[in-house]
Write a protein that holds these residues in place. Sequence first.
Motif, mmCIF file in Angstrom:
data_model
loop_
_atom_site.group_PDB
_atom_site.id
_atom_site.type_symbol
_atom_site.label_atom_id
_atom_site.label_comp_id
_atom_site.label_asym_id
_atom_site.label_seq_id
_atom_site.Cartn_x
_atom_site.Cartn_y
_atom_site.Cartn_z
ATOM 1 N N ASN A 81 0.810 -1.226 0.000
ATOM 2 C CA ASN A 81 0.000 0.000 0.000
ATOM 3 C C ASN A 81 0.836 1.266 0.000
ATOM 4 N N THR A 82 2.062 1.212 0.504
ATOM 5 C CA THR A 82 2.866 2.425 0.667
ATOM 6 C C THR A 82 4.061 2.493 -0.265
ATOM 7 N N ASN A 120 0.477 5.481 7.775
ATOM 8 C CA ASN A 120 0.718 4.601 6.634
ATOM 9 C C ASN A 120 -0.536 3.887 6.155
ATOM 10 N N LYS A 121 -1.624 3.989 6.896
ATOM 11 C CA LYS A 121 -2.891 3.378 6.487
ATOM 12 C C LYS A 121 -3.878 4.390 5.902
ATOM 13 N N ASN A 122 -3.534 5.684 5.955
ATOM 14 C CA ASN A 122 -4.422 6.754 5.476
ATOM 15 C C ASN A 122 -3.588 7.882 4.897
ATOM 16 N N VAL A 141 -4.702 5.722 -0.083
ATOM 17 C CA VAL A 141 -4.737 4.622 0.866
ATOM 18 C C VAL A 141 -5.726 5.037 1.950
ATOM 19 N N GLU A 143 -7.873 3.510 5.185
ATOM 20 C CA GLU A 143 -8.007 2.408 6.135
ATOM 21 C C GLU A 143 -7.272 1.170 5.642
ATOM 22 N N ASN A 144 -6.032 1.384 5.185
ATOM 23 C CA ASN A 144 -5.116 0.337 4.753
ATOM 24 C C ASN A 144 -5.517 -0.346 3.445
ATOM 25 N N LYS A 146 -5.524 0.290 -0.666
ATOM 26 C CA LYS A 146 -4.985 1.173 -1.704
ATOM 27 C C LYS A 146 -5.906 1.185 -2.916
#
Length: 176
Positions: A81-82, A120-122, A141, A143-144, A146
Amino acid sequence: GADIEDNTLSGRVGVGTWNTSATFDNLKIVDNATGAVLAEEDFSSNDFAERWIKVSDGRWAVTDGELIQSSSTTNTSLYNNTGTAAYFGEPGWTNYTYTVEATKNGGQEGFLIPFAVRDNKNNYFWNIGGWNNTVSCLQQVNENAKSGQLSGTVKNCRIEVRKKYSLRVVVTDTNI
């Protein structure tokens, strides 16, 4: 414009890559309302570990006044996701312009430029040279989870190796 549900964009900024090594320099964040410089980072001192939040397995080092991420691989099972990213600044930043210089050193793609990073989740990021160095677009991204390419932001793009790019992201209260 982009289809973005949450219009209260706020948060940190960052730099990153996907299966690509790159060099970053001369970050600047300016308040759009006042013109005040909220923060600058020229990597003249080696305090990266104290000032930045790493969310990756990348190899980050400050060398000769630049931030170098030297790994050409991203662990997609952990950082799908990141990407290989690092975040900088204050979570409360809003209505700002973020500029950074980026140079691709090698690898499959280009740059990930995070902004409005809550964690990292938003967050959002500008994917420049994604999809095997063919596309530039925004992604979210939330709530985790993507997103794919956000509608209205997709352009053909190819990032060249060893060419310095001056990148600019404008975050306002209502749009990007």
